[in-house]
Design a protein around this motif. Structure first.
Motif: not given
Length: 617
Positions: A200-205, A370-376
């Motif tokens: 989720c940090s990578f998602f924010g970047f 993918f990043l968001l789903h993986f975080t959830v």
């Protein structure tokens, strides 16, 4: 791991050391504070056994200490306290000469004086400020100076927004997770924290780039190229470079001892940019090989950032088990928020320099989803894990408290129970029903409705008492205490007080520790018009300032039970001086031993007996 920046990071890490208190709070003694970075799960617990020591660590520590002692004792700058005070100018010049140093993966040490850092750490900022003029001089008609400055400034803001979102998103998801899970479910399984918060940090970047691409797509923006790469990417790169350059300069002028991390980022980005521009000429802007050359140039830095950031994050995760329990509602969220924020910052240190060049390939909707789903998914999975284990125990403080009037009279007895992390006593009772039953705690127990231990009840543990805020007091019997001890600790005057012409008075006291058997420490909490005492240099240290209470002076004494302490306290007026005496005895009675044995194996119980009494003089 040697870092000059450790002097900047250490004060904000939860915890303290005996050396710092002795050298700064109670004296002026220069020295070296050494801590072990990892192994904090069982540090100061019953699980801290010899077999858990990392092989070679004690040998390395001994060799380092011997080398340091040789250097200190042979140095011409070694001075006693009186000499240091009389040579303030020299001391200030020494501060200017403090070095910046760090090791690279423990392979070698990089060291340079602060005066050299003044030049090195400000070169990136100067380069960033001069670059727009250079680009303008190359083609004044195509590249207006103000347009270049504005593009670079937008690049700085673009990168700053990505770094900020890279911290905000992990914190946001950490708070959301706590609505349906216990705090610190990652504590015994540190990899869960990385799996939850890095994606989720990578998602924010990547969010700023995704938004920028979407806006550009709708507006049909097209711009001219400056250096045979897309101008928006060039502005983002130099904006990111400027962000780290300004951070390096700010770090230096703030008087801190690090700054080398962002300086290394700037140097690595410059090398990567050169490799990227050369690869664009050979393979083209749209070839995946071009950003690969950029990343390859950053590999030495990436390895170091993983090494440094990983250890920093693991250190914090382990320290959360003993960082103290902040009162609700904030204490419930603090540990998860702190770990999420630090992992976000570490992720920014590792991946931030890559983003300006590689986000064009990474900020795709499929990757973001993918990043968001993986975080959830990881948030849900982590909620099924129990926070503690035998290798990562929960710390519980069990104090059998006896309140006496001095001599051999007991006026009160209780069990004071406390935790020092985010999961409260309610968590302990829920997962250790035998303990709750022994303390006559029902299933409807609520910490908000329970009797809380007063803060002064924990003074025997000072300074650990400062982090004990989530606690409860439960009744205990004092049936056999008079059979075990013939006399309890007590404080009394042993000769008449002395009154001086200036109005001060000196009270001569004798402290007897009674018939206690295994005394660990005796703590005196003194409040009132104290102006001097017979300890150390006669001057009390800076007082403790508890919220809502008067200033108090803490005195810690060590000695056997058969010893008596004779000392004097000096008061500046006729107002009463109050002395609270707390004696910590490591001997437990049978009932307390039985209660301690009921706690589960995933907890480490610090159990002891505390004798409290209060006197006025």
């Amino acid at each position: 791991m040697a870092q000059s920046s450790a002097q900047d990071v250490f004060p904000v890490i939860p915890g303290d050391t005996d050396y710092r208190m002795f050298a700064e709070d109670y004296a002026d003694i220069p020295g070296l504070d050494i801590i072990f970075l990892l192994g904090g799960y069982y540090y100061h617990t019953t699980f801290d056994t010899v077999d858990r020591i990392v092989p070679g660590s004690m040998q390395a520590r001994g060799e380092n200490l011997i080398s340091v002692l040789k250097a200190f004792t042979s140095s011409s700058k070694l001075k006693v306290a009186s000499e240091r005070k009389s040579l303030d100018v020299v001391a200030n010049s020494d501060m200017v000469e403090r070095a910046v140093f760090f090791d690279y993966l423990t392979w070698f040490m990089v060291y340079y004086p602060r005066r050299v850092a003044f030049v090195l750490h400000n070169i990136p900022t100067v380069l960033f400020l001069l670059l727009p003029f250079f680009l303008y001089m190359m083609d004044p008609r195509t590249n207006p100076l103000l347009s270049i400055f504005w593009a670079f400034l937008k690049g700085v803001m673009h990168h700053f927004a990505g770094i900020l979102l890279g911290v905000i998103f992990p914190v946001l998801f950490a708070v959301i997770r706590l609505f349906f899970a216990y705090p610190m479910s990652w504590f015994a399984h540190s990899y869960l924290a990385f799996l939850m918060f890095i994606p989720c940090s990578f998602f924010g970047f990547l969010i700023p780039r995704a938004i920028s691409d979407r806006v550009s797509h709708f507006q049909g923006v097209s711009s001219k190229k400056i250096m045979k790469v897309e101008p928006s990417d060039e502005a983002r790169f130099w904006g990111a470079f400027g962000f780290y350059a300004f951070a390096t300069s700010a770090y230096f002028f703030a008087g801190l001892n690090g700054g080398f991390m962002t300086f290394v980022i700037c140097i690595s980005m410059l090398l990567g940019w050169i490799a990227f521009c050369l690869s664009v000429k050979s393979y083209g802007y749209n070839s995946i090989k071009s950003p690969m050359f950029y990343v390859i140039a950053l590999v030495p830095y990436l390895l170091y950032s993983l090494y440094f950031g990983g250890i920093l994050a693991l250190l914090l995760i382990e320290k959360t088990g003993m960082m103290g329990a902040i009162p609700p509602p904030y204490g419930f969220y603090l540990a998860d928020v702190a770990v999420a924020a630090v992992i976000g910052i570490v992720t920014g240190l590792c991946l931030g320099p890559i983003i300006p060049i590689c986000d064009r390939w990474l900020a795709k909707s499929s990757i973001l989803k993918f990043l968001l789903h993986f975080t959830v998914v990881m948030l849900a999975v982590s909620s099924e894990f129990f926070p503690y284990s035998k290798d990562a125990p929960k710390r519980v403080v069990l104090q059998h408290t006896f309140i006496s009037t001095g001599g051999n009279e007991i006026t009160g007895s209780s069990y004071d129970l406390a935790v020092i992390d985010a999961n409260s006593i309610e968590f302990v009772f829920k997962h250790a029903p035998e303990v709750a039953k022994e303390l006559h705690v029902g299933p409807s127990f609520s910490l908000g409705n329970a009797e809380a231990s007063p803060q002064e009840a924990w003074v025997a543990l000072f300074p650990i008492s400062c982090v004990i805020t989530k606690n409860g007091r439960f009744p205990a019997k004092a049936n056999n205490i008079l059979e075990r001890y013939s006399q309890f600790p007590h404080l009394q005057t042993h000769k008449p007080q002395t009154t001086f012409e200036n109005g001060t008075r000196r009270v001569h006291l004798e402290l007897s520790l009674g018939s206690l058997e295994e005394i660990w420490v005796t703590v005196l909490n003194i409040t009132g018009p104290l102006s001097g005492w017979s300890f150390a240099d006669g001057k009390p240290p800076a007082p403790e300032l508890p919220p809502g209470g008067p200033p108090s002076y803490i005195l810690r004494l060590s000695g056997n039970s058969d010893e008596k302490w004779n000392f004097w306290l000096e008061a500046s007026s006729e107002e009463e001086v109050r002395v609270d005496v707390a004696v910590l005895d490591q001997r437990l009675d049978e009932e307390t031993i039985h209660l301690k044995g009921l706690f589960p194996k995933w907890s480490d119980v610090i159990a002891y007996t505390s004798f409290l009494s209060t006197y006025f003089f």
